[in-house]
Design a protein around this motif. Sequence first.
Motif, PDB file in Angstrom:
ATOM      1  N   THR A 160      12.034 -20.601 -12.463  1.00  0.00           N
ATOM      2  CA  THR A 160      13.038 -19.869 -11.666  1.00  0.00           C
ATOM      3  C   THR A 160      12.594 -18.431 -11.446  1.00  0.00           C
ATOM      4  O   THR A 160      12.712 -17.867 -10.367  1.00  0.00           O
ATOM      5  CB  THR A 160      14.403 -19.889 -12.396  1.00  0.00           C
ATOM      6  OG1 THR A 160      14.757 -21.240 -12.642  1.00  0.00           O
ATOM      7  CG2 THR A 160      15.478 -19.226 -11.567  1.00  0.00           C
ATOM      8  N   GLY A 164       9.560 -17.387 -11.527  1.00  0.00           N
ATOM      9  CA  GLY A 164       8.233 -17.278 -10.900  1.00  0.00           C
ATOM     10  C   GLY A 164       7.236 -16.631 -11.828  1.00  0.00           C
ATOM     11  O   GLY A 164       6.290 -15.956 -11.398  1.00  0.00           O
ATOM     12  N   HIS A 214       5.934 -19.858  -9.094  1.00  0.00           N
ATOM     13  CA  HIS A 214       6.987 -20.820  -8.772  1.00  0.00           C
ATOM     14  C   HIS A 214       6.386 -22.222  -8.649  1.00  0.00           C
ATOM     15  O   HIS A 214       5.238 -22.377  -8.233  1.00  0.00           O
ATOM     16  CB  HIS A 214       7.670 -20.449  -7.453  1.00  0.00           C
ATOM     17  CG  HIS A 214       8.562 -19.252  -7.562  1.00  0.00           C
ATOM     18  ND1 HIS A 214       9.775 -19.294  -8.223  1.00  0.00           N
ATOM     19  CD2 HIS A 214       8.424 -17.991  -7.106  1.00  0.00           C
ATOM     20  CE1 HIS A 214      10.343 -18.101  -8.170  1.00  0.00           C
ATOM     21  NE2 HIS A 214       9.546 -17.282  -7.495  1.00  0.00           N
ATOM     22  N   LYS A 240      18.965 -19.494  -5.876  1.00  0.00           N
ATOM     23  CA  LYS A 240      18.207 -19.462  -4.616  1.00  0.00           C
ATOM     24  C   LYS A 240      17.569 -18.103  -4.415  1.00  0.00           C
ATOM     25  O   LYS A 240      18.049 -17.093  -4.938  1.00  0.00           O
ATOM     26  CB  LYS A 240      19.139 -19.768  -3.445  1.00  0.00           C
ATOM     27  CG  LYS A 240      19.684 -21.183  -3.482  1.00  0.00           C
ATOM     28  CD  LYS A 240      20.670 -21.431  -2.359  1.00  0.00           C
ATOM     29  CE  LYS A 240      21.165 -22.859  -2.406  1.00  0.00           C
ATOM     30  NZ  LYS A 240      22.311 -23.117  -1.553  1.00  0.00           N
ATOM     31  N   HIS A 241      16.502 -18.098  -3.639  1.00  0.00           N
ATOM     32  CA  HIS A 241      15.874 -16.823  -3.269  1.00  0.00           C
ATOM     33  C   HIS A 241      16.867 -16.024  -2.424  1.00  0.00           C
ATOM     34  O   HIS A 241      17.519 -16.570  -1.528  1.00  0.00           O
ATOM     35  CB  HIS A 241      14.611 -17.066  -2.449  1.00  0.00           C
ATOM     36  CG  HIS A 241      13.495 -17.684  -3.244  1.00  0.00           C
ATOM     37  ND1 HIS A 241      12.661 -16.951  -4.050  1.00  0.00           N
ATOM     38  CD2 HIS A 241      13.082 -18.966  -3.345  1.00  0.00           C
ATOM     39  CE1 HIS A 241      11.773 -17.760  -4.617  1.00  0.00           C
ATOM     40  NE2 HIS A 241      12.006 -18.993  -4.208  1.00  0.00           N
ATOM     41  N   LYS A 261      15.037 -21.770  -5.980  1.00  0.00           N
ATOM     42  CA  LYS A 261      13.840 -21.226  -6.645  1.00  0.00           C
ATOM     43  C   LYS A 261      12.992 -22.333  -7.252  1.00  0.00           C
ATOM     44  O   LYS A 261      11.786 -22.188  -7.388  1.00  0.00           O
ATOM     45  CB  LYS A 261      14.252 -20.191  -7.690  1.00  0.00           C
ATOM     46  CG  LYS A 261      14.800 -18.935  -7.035  1.00  0.00           C
ATOM     47  CD  LYS A 261      14.961 -17.799  -8.000  1.00  0.00           C
ATOM     48  CE  LYS A 261      15.293 -16.522  -7.234  1.00  0.00           C
ATOM     49  NZ  LYS A 261      15.718 -15.448  -8.142  1.00  0.00           N
TER      50      LYS A 261
END
Length: 1017
Positions: free
Chosen positions: A554, A556, A560, A589-590, A600
């Motif tokens: 999540t 990164g 990711h 979410k991004h 993500k």
Amino acid sequence: MSGPKPLPIAVSESTDFSAGVAIGFSASRDASENTAGEDTTKKNEMNTNTMRDENKVIKNTTCYMCACRCGIRVTLRDGEIRYIEGNPNHPLNKGVICAKGASGIMKQYSPARLTKPLLRKSGSDRGDAQFEEISWNRALKLITDRLLHIRRTDPKKFALFTGRDQMQALTGLFARQFGTPNYAAHGGFCSVNMAAGMIYTIGGSFWEFGGPDLDRAKLFIMIGTAEDHHSNPLKIAISRFKRSGGKFISINPVRTGYSAIADEWVPIKPGTDGALMMALIHVLIRDGLFDRDFLVQYTNAAELVNQDQGTSREDEFGMFVREDIPVDEGCFDPPNKLWWDRTMNKPVSARMDGVDPRLQGDYKLPDGTLVKPAFQLLKERVAECTPKWASEIRGIAPQTITRLAHEMGVTVRDQKIEFPIAWTDIWDKEHETITGNPVAFHAMRGMAAHSNGFHAIRALTILMSILGTIDRPGGFRHKAPFPRPIPPCAKTPNGPEGIRPETPLGDMPLGWPEEPDDLFVDDEGEAIRIDKAFSWEYPLSVHGMMHNVITNATRGDPYHLDTLMIFMANMAWNSTMNTSEIREMLNEKHEHGDKQGEYKIPFLIVCDAFQSETVAFADLVLPDTTYLERHDVMSMLDRPISEFDGPVDSVRIPVVEPLGECRPFQEVLIELASRLELPKFVDKTGNRKFKDYPDFVVNYETEPGSGIGFLAGWRGKNGDQFMKGEPNPDQWKKYEENNCVFQYELPKSYAYMRNWNKGYLEWAQRHRLVRYAEPINIHIYSEVLQRFRLAAQGKTNGRQPPNHLRNRIETYFDPLPFYYQPLETRLTDRKKYPLNAVTQRPMAMYHSWDSQNAWLRQIHAHNYLYMSPLVGRDNGFEDGDWVWVESMWGRVRCMCRFSETVEPGTVWTWNAIGKASGAWNLAPNSNEARKGFLLNHLISEELPRQDDQSGRGYGDKVFSNSDPVTGQAAWYDVQVRVYKSESDEFDGSYPQFDSMPAVPGVGKPKTWLKYFAGGEK
Ligand code: SF4
């Protein structure tokens, strides 16, 4: 190779020497016959898997209501399961069945069964559990298209993590062939400290790979073991042990389960086991109650360690001094070390005939190098670890610690066992007898699941070793395929070049680092795996670190993922730490950039047989089968069910058809591997090699023509070979005819002292269990750890850790065990949070597997927090009150029960009884959801940020809440406080989540769960 000689399985008791533990016991038929080294094998009495009478069918398979894998007989009528009983002809349980095993029928007919592949509905959020049914073809195409792209571009963007499955030989092969390193099973969050701490010391560990020889032990010490661990087999063994007059001591914060029948309960504060072990070693050395001969011959205790500081040889400080002689290279200890001969008073080659070395003292080599025997260093290490010192850490009387040590040492000294079994050691010395020291230990997760667990278990294993109990009668005994070299040979790739598009990994996804150059890091020393296993942060994380995957992916960090596939792991509930936040992460979410609005973790595939909490978060759900519907193998390539006396593997054979559209995950993997054209699964023209999973099991060989496959029994075209031989098309039939199990009994002369037993080691080499027939000497002193420490000190030419990790490596990579306070405890305000909080699984349920089981739910439908009445008195509440339990990470609300069977500084509960509302297709207001609770909400997967100036901090990043050596999840380090919940507060457990609806194909939750044979389920 000659074919196996069949013996009836019932022979095992008569070949047992437990009745003849005295010196001078006359040679028996078995001992004299088997010393010739002849191979023998057992064939089971019942030669058909299926027995019929007029109205019923009985089928044999292997239980999977827990991980013990007992043999079971399933009785069916008209295709329906009527009852399940233990198989009396099975070597593991000999007909015994537990409540879980007998309740398998209600798992089969559970209302929580998933029955169809499901795709998350467009527009719905993860966690809403809004799905549409799709076909298997569409599901497989979705996965294949996605994975083909990942494999062509960046294979590490696919991750496969699995729970307590028993097919890691297949899942690991799939990951390796795919080319992703991001694979592991549940070991990192379970008991990897037990595996690593022991295997890096003696080449084997408890449970599947070894255990206590209770048929011959006189004293049994069990530490930190859940109340039903290794359920039926251990219960049977303890029962026999107690009936034969053995003394059983349990060291555990809680006196339930096994501990309830112990002769003595030693209540211990969680996380302090290492201190107790160090103090026991202190007393045994101080009072001369150790097995000197064993230490000298079979361990590195007498080998001389370089102690030169500040000279030209200081770069070798802490390493064994080696003779300058040519030695073969391989993953074994080369025979080039030195001893100090007490007669000639000079250094000599280790294990030179007729030499009696010094274990203590300090010496100077002819070139001036200062040296000490490893044992001397151990003695110095424990010098301060007195019973008084340990008592101050863990709160029991010093006299008790001294008495425990004396009981162990005196039993070893005065109650030796000797059997007239001749054997030859690996140095060609012939022995007329096998001797044993009858003190046995068993330990598990209570000791392992701490951030100081690796060194605690090293200390335990060294305690077992100085008592001379390793692979000897009455002590610890290995089970094939162990012992293995220290460390085992398998390695991971060691750099980013190990991952290439459309190419299998060159090495294993999981391995056993021996030195810094074996780490899986890039040129900057950064982790390559998503879980950061095998990085400088957690170098010996040999089972991976599943507990950090979702957080890292999540965030990164280090990158990711694209697709995360989870099999049989409830990562949105009890299989994860920090449950509430992990559930949010799965939905995260991004917020910016070109991926704005995308998850993500872009694609989450969940394969499970039941509607678990994690299913709600899946993008794609694959309905798995139950253990009664599929083929399975408990393979020698993985975690077989071997016995002390020889290898045993077993299978499951379906007893009923799969429900609905359920498919075994094994079949799904074979199908995907064929569609993706992974090299081991297709021929040169790209056509699939294996029709299905049973076909794969029979025909797969580790290398073309190796003769080594998933099953060891009935190999060769005619089924007359074992362990190694050509594929046998009738292999499944042979297992079916033989109670689903293959048992091979080693000659008695091979069955002990296997680290050094020439006959055994050569046999194991011939059968590819080990690569080398070389001694596996016990590592009292660990050079592996010292190599990492030297690198951290900048004294090596190879890889060195990044600067911010040097202190961490130098501190924890100590070649001798040491006790330190658990990492989270150090960072906790212990005045505010004075209590340890731990969990264990109950006897009646295996983690979360049985919350849908109508019979077992009658035993437990919710859990309590158990505590000493003193805790209630101090905090102003009564037995049965609702209380808050709070850690520095959050709080949960639950009911408490007072109990005299828990040490006053600890509170505990059963894991995974509490459920999210609606999960497992339980009624939303079920007791599991409204009264049950999950302690995991209070346990973080990461440590608090460390901003100290010592260099032990990590800049803007944080460490996993794990052992710094192995990455073992530190479940049991959490500290809490408890206080009364006022009556005007919400009545029920906390936290609560929106109720999970029944997913398509499952059906509405039922108020009453009932089963009518021949009618409505
Ligand atoms: S101990 Fe485990 S494997 Fe054995 S019968 Fe019970 S549930 Fe099944």
